[in-house]
Every structure is written in C-alpha cells, then in structure tokens.
Design a protein around this motif. Structure first.
Motif, PDB file in Angstrom:
ATOM      1  N   ALA A 190      81.557  35.566 123.317  1.00 39.13           N
ATOM      2  CA  ALA A 190      80.486  36.420 122.802  1.00 39.13           C
ATOM      3  C   ALA A 190      79.253  35.608 122.417  1.00 39.13           C
ATOM      4  N   LEU A 191      79.457  34.357 121.987  1.00 37.17           N
ATOM      5  CA  LEU A 191      78.351  33.539 121.497  1.00 37.17           C
ATOM      6  C   LEU A 191      77.860  32.503 122.509  1.00 37.17           C
ATOM      7  N   ALA A 192      78.365  32.529 123.720  1.00 38.90           N
ATOM      8  CA  ALA A 192      77.932  31.566 124.735  1.00 38.90           C
ATOM      9  C   ALA A 192      76.415  31.651 124.933  1.00 38.90           C
ATOM     10  N   GLY A 193      75.748  30.507 124.851  1.00 39.24           N
ATOM     11  CA  GLY A 193      74.301  30.481 124.962  1.00 39.24           C
ATOM     12  C   GLY A 193      73.591  30.757 123.656  1.00 39.24           C
ATOM     13  N   MET A 194      74.363  31.052 122.603  1.00 35.43           N
ATOM     14  CA  MET A 194      73.779  31.337 121.282  1.00 35.43           C
ATOM     15  C   MET A 194      74.286  30.363 120.220  1.00 35.43           C
ATOM     16  N   ALA A 195      75.537  29.959 120.326  1.00 35.16           N
ATOM     17  CA  ALA A 195      76.141  29.079 119.324  1.00 35.16           C
ATOM     18  C   ALA A 195      77.362  28.404 119.920  1.00 35.16           C
ATOM     19  N   HIS A 196      77.762  27.294 119.301  1.00 32.42           N
ATOM     20  CA  HIS A 196      78.990  26.597 119.672  1.00 32.42           C
ATOM     21  C   HIS A 196      80.109  27.038 118.733  1.00 32.42           C
ATOM     22  N   VAL A 197      81.312  27.209 119.273  1.00 29.11           N
ATOM     23  CA  VAL A 197      82.493  27.489 118.451  1.00 29.11           C
ATOM     24  C   VAL A 197      83.372  26.248 118.485  1.00 29.11           C
ATOM     25  N   VAL A 198      83.573  25.651 117.309  1.00 28.90           N
ATOM     26  CA  VAL A 198      84.310  24.398 117.182  1.00 28.90           C
ATOM     27  C   VAL A 198      85.554  24.660 116.334  1.00 28.90           C
ATOM     28  N   VAL A 199      86.719  24.215 116.825  1.00 30.41           N
ATOM     29  CA  VAL A 199      87.993  24.545 116.178  1.00 30.41           C
ATOM     30  C   VAL A 199      88.705  23.279 115.731  1.00 30.41           C
ATOM     31  N   GLU A 200      89.115  23.265 114.474  1.00 31.91           N
ATOM     32  CA  GLU A 200      89.851  22.135 113.900  1.00 31.91           C
ATOM     33  C   GLU A 200      91.268  22.053 114.453  1.00 31.91           C
ATOM     34  N   PRO A 201      91.823  20.841 114.583  1.00 33.54           N
ATOM     35  CA  PRO A 201      93.169  20.737 115.144  1.00 33.54           C
ATOM     36  C   PRO A 201      94.284  21.048 114.157  1.00 33.54           C
ATOM     37  N   ASN A 202      94.119  20.682 112.886  1.00 36.40           N
ATOM     38  CA  ASN A 202      95.208  20.834 111.923  1.00 36.40           C
ATOM     39  C   ASN A 202      94.687  20.639 110.497  1.00 36.40           C
ATOM     40  N   ARG A 203      95.548  20.895 109.525  1.00 34.94           N
ATOM     41  CA  ARG A 203      95.176  20.797 108.118  1.00 34.94           C
ATOM     42  C   ARG A 203      94.902  19.356 107.664  1.00 34.94           C
ATOM     43  N   PRO A 204      95.716  18.364 108.073  1.00 39.25           N
ATOM     44  CA  PRO A 204      95.384  16.988 107.667  1.00 39.25           C
ATOM     45  C   PRO A 204      93.978  16.567 108.115  1.00 39.25           C
ATOM     46  N   PHE A 205      93.522  17.088 109.255  1.00 36.90           N
ATOM     47  CA  PHE A 205      92.163  16.809 109.718  1.00 36.90           C
ATOM     48  C   PHE A 205      91.147  17.280 108.679  1.00 36.90           C
ATOM     49  N   SER A 206      91.380  18.463 108.098  1.00 41.37           N
ATOM     50  CA  SER A 206      90.485  19.007 107.062  1.00 41.37           C
ATOM     51  C   SER A 206      90.400  18.079 105.864  1.00 41.37           C
ATOM     52  N   VAL A 207      91.554  17.568 105.451  1.00 43.45           N
ATOM     53  CA  VAL A 207      91.593  16.705 104.266  1.00 43.45           C
ATOM     54  C   VAL A 207      90.813  15.421 104.519  1.00 43.45           C
ATOM     55  N   ARG A 208      90.980  14.830 105.693  1.00 42.98           N
ATOM     56  CA  ARG A 208      90.233  13.616 106.030  1.00 42.98           C
ATOM     57  C   ARG A 208      88.733  13.904 106.140  1.00 42.98           C
ATOM     58  N   LEU A 209      88.408  15.056 106.728  1.00 44.15           N
ATOM     59  CA  LEU A 209      87.006  15.420 106.924  1.00 44.15           C
ATOM     60  C   LEU A 209      86.301  15.656 105.586  1.00 44.15           C
ATOM     61  N   LYS A 210      87.022  16.191 104.628  1.00 39.52           N
ATOM     62  CA  LYS A 210      86.435  16.479 103.313  1.00 39.52           C
ATOM     63  C   LYS A 210      85.801  15.236 102.705  1.00 39.52           C
ATOM     64  N   ASP A 211      86.472  14.104 102.820  1.00 40.80           N
ATOM     65  CA  ASP A 211      85.934  12.861 102.270  1.00 40.80           C
ATOM     66  C   ASP A 211      84.722  12.377 103.055  1.00 40.80           C
ATOM     67  N   GLU A 212      84.703  12.639 104.357  1.00 44.73           N
ATOM     68  CA  GLU A 212      83.600  12.174 105.201  1.00 44.73           C
ATOM     69  C   GLU A 212      82.303  12.940 104.945  1.00 44.73           C
ATOM     70  N   VAL A 213      82.417  14.216 104.544  1.00 45.27           N
ATOM     71  CA  VAL A 213      81.218  15.073 104.426  1.00 45.27           C
ATOM     72  C   VAL A 213      80.963  15.519 102.991  1.00 45.27           C
ATOM     73  N   GLN A 214      81.593  14.847 102.028  1.00 42.77           N
ATOM     74  CA  GLN A 214      81.404  15.180 100.604  1.00 42.77           C
ATOM     75  C   GLN A 214      81.656  16.667 100.342  1.00 42.77           C
ATOM     76  N   SER A 215      82.758  17.162 100.889  1.00 46.21           N
ATOM     77  CA  SER A 215      83.237  18.535 100.650  1.00 46.21           C
ATOM     78  C   SER A 215      82.309  19.614 101.207  1.00 46.21           C
TER      79      SER A 215
END
Length: 467
Positions: A190-215
């Motif tokens: 539905a959003l092709a040409g309007m936005a990118h849809v990016v999907v996380e692989p798993n929950r541990p990825f979220s925890v690591r990412l939180k530290d990288e982007v200051q929550s």
C-alpha cells in the motif's frame, strides 16, 4: 485541492523517453480514457506535446542535455462534477533519477463532494516499468525490508535520520510472537513509492538498538513512523486508540498520505522546473541562431512569465497552508501554556505509560502543600488541565484474567502473556516472566501451584510494580 503527492527514486538507467512511454501506457490502460493510441503516438519522442479529446487534456515537456534529462506531463480529466489534474515529473541526473507525482481534485460545482485521497495506479505502473532506485540505504519496493541481526547500524541510522533518505520509514518492532501486529506485506504494498516498511528481526535486536539510539526506537511490537533528517516519530500502539493491527495499518496509511500532501516537493520534480529549463534552452537556441525576431523572444518570454506565475501561486498556497497550520496549533495550545519534559533513557513500554505515571504522581501532590500557595495553585491547574489517564488499568485486568486460577503453564496462558508483553522462559523450579525484555522487570511463577488464589496474588504483585 491537492489530494496526493509523493516523490521517489527510480533506476538511473531509464530515460525521459522511457518515462513518457510509461505514462502513455498508464493513460491507455484506463477504461475511462477517451484518448487513443494513435493520438499519443508522438508522446515519448516529442520535446513538446499536447492533445485534447472530450474533456481530457495531456501536455508534456522534454529536455535532454547529455546525461541530464527532465520531463513532465500534466494530465487533466473532467467529468460532470470534478476536475482531476495529475502532474508527473521525471528528473535524471548523473547519480540518480527521481519521479514526482501530484494529483489535485477540484469541484466543478458547489454540491459536488471531493473523494478521499488515494494513491494513483500510476505509482505502481512507473515502479514496475522503470524499476526502483535507492533512497539512502533502502530500495523503493512493494515488499517490507526485513532486517537481519547484523543490521543494527542501518536501523539506528534510519531511526535517528542519519541515513539520508527522503521517504518516511515505517518501523515495525518485534514482539514475543512470531508475526508482527500488522500485515507488513500488505502495508508495504500500500505504501510503495510513499514510504519504506522496515521490520525488526527479534526482541533482542530491540534491546541492543535501544542503547544505540538513546531509546528513540519503538518497542515491543509497536509501529512507528520516522521522518527524514531526524524529523520526529509517531508511534502506534495496540490499545485504546487502535484495537487491531488493521486499525494501525489504516492509520499509518492516512498519516503518511496526509503528510506527503503537505510537504514541499523536490524543486527538480515539478512542472515549473521543467518549463524553466525549456525556456532557457529556447532562449539559447534563439541566441545561437542570431535571431532578431522580437516575436520569437516575446513568445518565450510569455512562457517563462507563465512559469514564474505558477511558481508564485505555488508559494502563496504554501504560505496559506503554513498559516493554517500555525492557526491550528495556536488553537490547541495557548502561548506559554505548554511544558516539555524529556523522559531521559526511559520510553513508553505501552501506550501513554509515561504520561499516565506523571499524571498519577501529581494527583495527590497539591494536598501536601500549603493552602493558597503558588506551588499548590500551579499543580492544581496542571492536574485540572490534564485528565487522569489510567494507561495500565486494562493491562492489570488482562493480567488478572490470564492468571486467575493458575496452577500450571500451558500454551494458551503463555501466548496471552506474550501478547501482553511478557517473555516466558523456564528457570529451575519456576517460570521466569520478563516484561518487554527489560531485566529490571522480571518475575517468577511456579511450575505447579496448589493455592487457587496464587495466580491472582501473583497478578497483583506484578501489577503493583509494573502497571
């Protein structure tokens, strides 16, 4: 009224002739067009082209100078009540090529109602026929971008706006279940040409990412829209506002459609920019030929003046839109009445969590202060202006129902706990429950309980610390 707008990169191997052929295919593919193939035969090759037939008008411009090409079409279609104008621009430079699409709809008489904004089929036609290009690190596509465990750096740059992209990014965070809360394939299409849809692989990825982007990342299954150049985030939680993943999908599409329609277009992706290039080329041709015919110069001057008037009209419309936005925000928030607080490294683990905690903390504070004191008046005013939001109430009740009569863990209970945000794992004689992968909020449940009240007692203990 502008009803749709977007710009997106396409393959840099394509030419303006390819672009015009794609537009030709789009028009002829409509069952409602009165234009015929014979009428449009010269469209892909002519530098200037126009045709009109039974309420339809097509104009095009094409400029080629070495590896730099620009082209634009303006397609007008009228029926008994509405006039649609679609302007599509193509800009090819040495390093990239971009498409700009803007559709306006105007009522031809007062009683006609304008239809809701909708992405035109032309977006899909162009992507399929010309091929997609890269917007920063992401290819424009009708499929979601599935991140791998090693893609922390890419995710961090997308969330902080450091990845030099123009299209907004819809970031779908991982929860404890196998599938995201939204249909990422349908959303990406539905959003092709309007936005990118990016999907996380798993929950541990979220925890690591939180530290990288200051929550700054959305968390625990939540979806977020991230705007280019660090332009902010809009989060979408399952909860009071959105009771299903489909509700969130619709809200995201509406949010992005509205935002793109209110964004200034790329200067190189407009009709006026191509017209300006055409006028400059015509002047150069006249000068090179040594022409002294004033009529020729006057004709080109009139075209250039028309272009400048259109640019001025666009600027005035942008000023009016921004003034309307200012009035809208002024109506919502009186001058000097707002307070901005930063939550530091903590982030919402569910919808309105931090706001609810702050409001609850303020509730009893005035009673502890001296009557008629300034501090008491200020706190009472804040409490009155911000109604109580018990963001955790529904979760307390849900947890109570899940653990009511608990004696052992089964697949139904585990799934319900996962949906609520708990990761369940076995540890010795107990099950360990970790909320949103945050080890600070870890609780235990016995593998076998003998007391029928044990589940409710556990729910009460957990809720007191979390909700």
């Amino acid at each position: 009224m502008l009803s749709f707008a977007t710009e997106f990169p396409i393959s840099n191997a394509r030419t303006s002739a390819d672009f015009l052929e794609s537009v030709r295919s789009w028009i002829l593919g409509s069952p409602h067009t009165k234009l015929t193939s014979a009428l449009l035969d010269n469209l892909p090759s002519d530098d200037e082209f126009s045709v009109e037939e039974q309420g339809e008008r097509l104009e095009s411009l094409r400029i080629v100078s070495g590896s730099v090409e620009s082209s634009a079409i303006r397609y007008t279609k009228r029926d008994t009540s509405l006039e649609w104008v679609t302007t599509v621009s193509f800009s090819r430079q040495q390093t990239d090529s971009w498409i700009g699409i803007r559709t306006t709809c105007e009522s031809r008489h007062p009683s006609a109602h304008l239809p809701p904004a909708k992405k035109p089929v032309l977006v899909r036609t162009i992507l399929n026929s010309l091929g997609a290009g890269y917007d920063g690190p992401l290819l424009v596509q009708a499929q979601p971008h599935l991140l791998a465990d090693a893609d922390i750096d890419i995710a961090a740059r997308l969330i902080t706006g450091a990845a030099a992209y123009r299209l907004p990014v819809v970031y779908v965070s991982a929860n404890f279940l196998a599938a995201p809360i939204v249909d990422v394939n349908a959303l990406a299409k539905a959003l092709a040409g309007m936005a990118h849809v990016v999907v996380e692989p798993n929950r541990p990825f979220s925890v690591r990412l939180k530290d990288e982007v200051q929550s700054q990342n959305v968390y625990g299954g939540t979806c977020g829209i991230y705007w280019p150049d660090g332009g902010g985030r809009r989060s979408f939680f399952l909860g009071q506002d959105f009771i299903s993943g489909q509700d969130i999908e619709i809200a995201i599409i509406v949010e992005i459609t509205d935002a793109l329609a209110n964004r200034r277009p790329l200067a190189r992706c407009t009709w006026s920019s191509v017209q300006d290039l055409a006028s400059k080329r015509s002047y150069q041709v006249l000068r090179d030929a040594g022409s002294t015919n004033l009529d020729d110069y006057s004709k080109e001057f009139d075209k250039e003046l028309k272009t400048k008037n259109e640019e001025l009209a666009d600027a005035e419309r942008e000023i009016s839109r921004l003034q309307a936005e200012i009035r809208k925000y002024e109506a919502k928030v009186a001058v000097n009445s707002g307070i901005t607080l930063h939550s530091g490294t903590e982030q919402d683990l569910y919808e309105n969590e931090v706001r609810s905690i702050l409001r609850d903390a303020l509730e009893g504070a005035p009673e502890r202060l001296t009557v008629d004191s300034r501090r008491r008046h200020v706190l009472e005013s804040i409490c009155h202006a911000n109604p109580v939001i018990d963001a955790g109430k529904a979760r307390r009740e849900q947890l109570k129902e899940i653990l009511r009569g608990y004696t052992s863990m089964d697949s139904k209970i585990k799934k319900s706990l996962n949906e609520l945000g708990f990761e369940v794992s076995e540890e010795g004689k107990h099950f360990k429950l970790t909320f949103q992968s945050d080890d600070r909020y870890t609780f235990t449940l016995p593998k076998s309980g003998s007391d029928y009240r044990g589940g409710l007692n556990a729910a009460s203990d957990i809720s007191r610390l979390l909700f």
